[in-house]
Design an enzyme around this catalytic site. Sequence first.
Site, PDB file in Angstrom:
ATOM      1  CB  CYS A   6      49.930  43.672  43.202  1.00 49.18           C
ATOM      2  SG  CYS A   6      50.382  43.324  45.076  1.00 49.18           S
ATOM      3  CG  ASP A 132      41.082  40.231  44.798  1.00 44.09           C
ATOM      4  OD1 ASP A 132      40.697  39.634  43.454  1.00 44.09           O
ATOM      5  OD2 ASP A 132      42.277  40.351  44.857  1.00 44.09           O
TER       6      ASP A 132
END
Length: 212
Positions: A6, A132
């Site tokens: 990412c 996360d």
Amino acid sequence: MIVKYCGITKEEEIQHLQQLPIDYVGFVFYKKSKRYVEKEQARRLRAKLKPSIPSVGVFVEEEIPKILELLQEGIIQGVQLHGEEEEAYVLKLKQEMEKLGTKPFLWQAFILKEEKDIERANASHADLILLDGGKGEGKEAEAGLLQKIHRPYILAGGLSPENVVEKIKAFSPYGLDVSSGIEEQGEDGVRKSPEKMQSFIRLVRGYEREIL
């Protein structure tokens, strides 16, 4: 195990990563992120990426028409929500995405801090959830909270070549999402490291072969 790299911002990063056995690439469309890319920049990056690797747009409470526009133009093939989006928003976006006919996918990220975050993650109507410890700062999710998730998830936050095998063994995630853990300081600022990108996926795929 699916793996997403990412925060891609440069064409040379695309050139390196698409030679590796990864599954997804993430473009960040959140203006406050240091990895933010504008629409036309993302279009150029997508053009350099081989068609077999889907690109995922990362958004924080973005207007739905803007997301749909990126999907319609083929700049992204999937969506990752990384804000505090309510379930009504998720359902509305999913409904609009289904009308496109290209079968785009919808992921929703949750920053695990307390019990209510677990409840929201388990109940999300997204196709897949991502867990996360922050918003791109490389913070690890709380281990005790991760153990209370009852559905497949992508693990993110604080992953690196140094700890990825340990994390897989500890949590058995469905997938991995890495950004800061494969970066280095270059002359033009922070960039993805070819060596770290290669090392990370080599360790993941090597571990998978071991347990088969």
